[in-house]
Motif scaffolding. Structure first.
Motif, PDB file in Angstrom:
ATOM      1  N   PRO A   1       9.817  24.285  -1.233  1.00  0.00           N
ATOM      2  CA  PRO A   1      10.173  22.929  -0.805  1.00  0.00           C
ATOM      3  C   PRO A   1      11.580  22.565  -1.260  1.00  0.00           C
ATOM      4  O   PRO A   1      11.961  22.821  -2.406  1.00  0.00           O
ATOM      5  CB  PRO A   1       9.108  22.060  -1.506  1.00  0.00           C
ATOM      6  N   HIS A   2      12.349  21.958  -0.357  1.00  0.00           N
ATOM      7  CA  HIS A   2      13.730  21.625  -0.686  1.00  0.00           C
ATOM      8  C   HIS A   2      14.243  20.506   0.211  1.00  0.00           C
ATOM      9  O   HIS A   2      13.749  20.308   1.310  1.00  0.00           O
ATOM     10  CB  HIS A   2      14.641  22.857  -0.548  1.00  0.00           C
ATOM     11  N   CYS A   3      15.222  19.771  -0.297  1.00  0.00           N
ATOM     12  CA  CYS A   3      15.937  18.739   0.461  1.00  0.00           C
ATOM     13  C   CYS A   3      14.964  17.791   1.177  1.00  0.00           C
ATOM     14  O   CYS A   3      15.064  17.559   2.392  1.00  0.00           O
ATOM     15  CB  CYS A   3      16.894  19.385   1.458  1.00  0.00           C
ATOM     16  N   ILE A   4      14.024  17.247   0.407  1.00  0.00           N
ATOM     17  CA  ILE A   4      13.010  16.359   0.970  1.00  0.00           C
ATOM     18  C   ILE A   4      13.644  15.015   1.363  1.00  0.00           C
ATOM     19  O   ILE A   4      14.419  14.432   0.599  1.00  0.00           O
ATOM     20  CB  ILE A   4      11.867  16.125  -0.031  1.00  0.00           C
ATOM     21  N   THR A   5      13.294  14.554   2.554  1.00  0.00           N
ATOM     22  CA  THR A   5      13.810  13.282   3.048  1.00  0.00           C
ATOM     23  C   THR A   5      13.531  12.160   2.046  1.00  0.00           C
ATOM     24  O   THR A   5      12.433  12.049   1.507  1.00  0.00           O
ATOM     25  CB  THR A   5      13.147  12.926   4.394  1.00  0.00           C
ATOM     26  N   GLY A   6      14.543  11.349   1.784  1.00  0.00           N
ATOM     27  CA  GLY A   6      14.388  10.233   0.865  1.00  0.00           C
ATOM     28  C   GLY A   6      14.741  10.548  -0.568  1.00  0.00           C
ATOM     29  O   GLY A   6      14.791   9.639  -1.408  1.00  0.00           O
ATOM     30  N   THR A   7      14.994  11.830  -0.868  1.00  0.00           N
ATOM     31  CA  THR A   7      15.403  12.209  -2.218  1.00  0.00           C
ATOM     32  C   THR A   7      16.907  12.473  -2.227  1.00  0.00           C
ATOM     33  O   THR A   7      17.533  12.656  -1.184  1.00  0.00           O
ATOM     34  CB  THR A   7      14.681  13.480  -2.693  1.00  0.00           C
TER      35      THR A   7
ATOM     36  N   ALA B   1      28.644  15.556  10.065  1.00  0.00           N
ATOM     37  CA  ALA B   1      28.030  16.156   8.876  1.00  0.00           C
ATOM     38  C   ALA B   1      26.534  16.326   9.100  1.00  0.00           C
ATOM     39  O   ALA B   1      25.819  15.351   9.366  1.00  0.00           O
ATOM     40  CB  ALA B   1      28.281  15.288   7.651  1.00  0.00           C
ATOM     41  N   PHE B   2      26.062  17.570   9.015  1.00  0.00           N
ATOM     42  CA  PHE B   2      24.633  17.858   9.064  1.00  0.00           C
ATOM     43  C   PHE B   2      24.071  17.805   7.650  1.00  0.00           C
ATOM     44  O   PHE B   2      24.646  18.391   6.727  1.00  0.00           O
ATOM     45  CB  PHE B   2      24.369  19.245   9.649  1.00  0.00           C
ATOM     46  N   LEU B   3      22.925  17.121   7.487  1.00  0.00           N
ATOM     47  CA  LEU B   3      22.264  17.041   6.193  1.00  0.00           C
ATOM     48  C   LEU B   3      20.843  17.568   6.332  1.00  0.00           C
ATOM     49  O   LEU B   3      20.025  16.994   7.066  1.00  0.00           O
ATOM     50  CB  LEU B   3      22.214  15.589   5.686  1.00  0.00           C
ATOM     51  N   ASP B   4      20.540  18.660   5.641  1.00  0.00           N
ATOM     52  CA  ASP B   4      19.206  19.239   5.681  1.00  0.00           C
ATOM     53  C   ASP B   4      18.227  18.235   5.072  1.00  0.00           C
ATOM     54  O   ASP B   4      18.378  17.823   3.925  1.00  0.00           O
ATOM     55  CB  ASP B   4      19.194  20.551   4.884  1.00  0.00           C
ATOM     56  N   SER B   5      17.206  17.836   5.838  1.00  0.00           N
ATOM     57  CA  SER B   5      16.267  16.808   5.387  1.00  0.00           C
ATOM     58  C   SER B   5      14.872  17.138   5.925  1.00  0.00           C
ATOM     59  O   SER B   5      14.662  17.106   7.144  1.00  0.00           O
ATOM     60  CB  SER B   5      16.698  15.420   5.880  1.00  0.00           C
ATOM     61  N   HIS B   6      13.945  17.429   5.019  1.00  0.00           N
ATOM     62  CA  HIS B   6      12.604  17.857   5.423  1.00  0.00           C
ATOM     63  C   HIS B   6      11.545  16.844   5.003  1.00  0.00           C
ATOM     64  O   HIS B   6      11.646  16.234   3.940  1.00  0.00           O
ATOM     65  CB  HIS B   6      12.281  19.217   4.808  1.00  0.00           C
ATOM     66  N   HIS B   7      10.527  16.705   5.831  1.00  0.00           N
ATOM     67  CA  HIS B   7       9.420  15.812   5.513  1.00  0.00           C
ATOM     68  C   HIS B   7       8.517  16.464   4.467  1.00  0.00           C
ATOM     69  O   HIS B   7       8.316  17.685   4.488  1.00  0.00           O
ATOM     70  CB  HIS B   7       8.621  15.487   6.765  1.00  0.00           C
ATOM     71  N   PRO B   8       7.959  15.676   3.555  1.00  0.00           N
ATOM     72  CA  PRO B   8       7.063  16.237   2.526  1.00  0.00           C
ATOM     73  C   PRO B   8       5.900  17.003   3.161  1.00  0.00           C
ATOM     74  O   PRO B   8       5.311  16.560   4.139  1.00  0.00           O
ATOM     75  CB  PRO B   8       6.561  14.984   1.792  1.00  0.00           C
ATOM     76  N   GLY B   9       5.610  18.162   2.625  1.00  0.00           N
ATOM     77  CA  GLY B   9       4.499  18.956   3.119  1.00  0.00           C
ATOM     78  C   GLY B   9       4.820  19.807   4.331  1.00  0.00           C
ATOM     79  O   GLY B   9       3.995  20.606   4.766  1.00  0.00           O
ATOM     80  N   LYS B  10       6.014  19.660   4.874  1.00  0.00           N
ATOM     81  CA  LYS B  10       6.421  20.448   6.036  1.00  0.00           C
ATOM     82  C   LYS B  10       7.408  21.506   5.567  1.00  0.00           C
ATOM     83  O   LYS B  10       8.618  21.308   5.568  1.00  0.00           O
ATOM     84  CB  LYS B  10       7.050  19.551   7.101  1.00  0.00           C
ATOM     85  N   LEU B  11       6.879  22.652   5.144  1.00  0.00           N
ATOM     86  CA  LEU B  11       7.693  23.677   4.518  1.00  0.00           C
ATOM     87  C   LEU B  11       8.539  24.446   5.523  1.00  0.00           C
ATOM     88  O   LEU B  11       8.216  24.513   6.713  1.00  0.00           O
ATOM     89  CB  LEU B  11       6.800  24.660   3.755  1.00  0.00           C
ATOM     90  N   GLU B  12       9.601  25.024   5.020  1.00  0.00           N
ATOM     91  CA  GLU B  12      10.479  25.866   5.825  1.00  0.00           C
ATOM     92  C   GLU B  12      10.380  27.285   5.262  1.00  0.00           C
ATOM     93  O   GLU B  12      11.176  27.708   4.442  1.00  0.00           O
ATOM     94  CB  GLU B  12      11.915  25.339   5.764  1.00  0.00           C
ATOM     95  N   HIS B  13       9.354  27.999   5.695  1.00  0.00           N
ATOM     96  CA  HIS B  13       9.083  29.347   5.201  1.00  0.00           C
ATOM     97  C   HIS B  13      10.256  30.276   5.535  1.00  0.00           C
ATOM     98  O   HIS B  13      10.860  30.136   6.594  1.00  0.00           O
ATOM     99  CB  HIS B  13       7.799  29.871   5.865  1.00  0.00           C
TER     100      HIS B  13
END
Length: 216
Positions: A95-101, A79-91
């Motif tokens: 902002p979405h799927c922030i790590t830890g949320t 299972a892949f889970l989209d997880s992004h670090h705060p402030g590191k946008l995916e243009h």
């Protein structure tokens, strides 16, 4: 993939949907792409549906059925889970799927798989799960999973059909064709187990730097 989308594609390129039967003696693996709250649960984030969505609901239902089948038989699941670090946008996306949320966690219908011994969870911070599986030492979690489980047929479901699912499948097919994924032979995308999000033109028009993405 919605029927209207398929009809549009058929008008542009040769495309045929077909039923696929996985041979009983073939070693199969299931990949779940980003079936998480941030893309699927109403009101869970900037790219989550704002109201119940039939296409996404059916995708979750079909994916959960497959996950149950694979887990009952102790077949490998990734299972892949989209997880992004705060402030590191995916243009060009907000902002979405922030790590830890909870945005970056599996939907409630699939949370149970986290405790299953046949299931591998991989958090990624990019569209493509193949690229997102690269470790700091150069190894690749997905490649190792295929080889260690001797997977011959890969079944792929998830969201979004035309972004993360497509990117992952294209990279996987390229790697397979180059001989990097032996013994993998076939990659199957189960259309009823896939969906995409709805970011209509009317909403995008009022959101700076974000592109529209109609679901159909």
């Amino acid at each position: 993939m919605g029927l209207e989308t398929v009809d549009i594609l058929k008008a542009e390129i040769p495309l045929d949907e077909e039923s696929v039967v996985i041979p009983e003696d073939a070693k199969a693996g299931l990949v779940l792409v980003d079936i998480i709250n941030g893309f699927c649960t109403v009101g869970a984030g900037n790219l989550a549906p704002t109201e119940p969505n039939r296409q996404i609901g059916e995708m979750i239902q079909e994916s959960a059925k497959l996950a149950e089948l694979f887990c009952d038989n102790e077949w490998p699941v990734l299972a892949f889970l989209d997880s992004h670090h705060p402030g590191k946008l995916e243009h060009p996306y907000p902002p979405h799927c922030i790590t830890g949320t909870d945005e970056s966690n599996l939907v409630p219908a699939l949370r149970w798989i986290e405790t299953k011994p046949n299931v591998t969870i991989r958090r990624k911070d990019c569209y493509d799960g193949f690229i997102g599986s690269i470790q700091e030492d150069g190894s690749n979690t997905f490649v190792d999973w295929v080889k260690n489980n001797k997977i011959q047929v890969l079944l792929v479901v998830g969201i979004c059909t035309d972004i993360c699912v497509l990117d992952f499948v294209c990279s996987t097919l390229s790697a397979k064709n180059r001989g990097f994924l032996e013994p993998l032979e076939d990659v199957v995308v189960y259309s009823s187990g896939c969906a995409t999000f709805d970011f209509p033109v009317s909403l995008a028009r009022n959101t700076k730097d974000h592109l529209p993405h109609p679901q159909v």
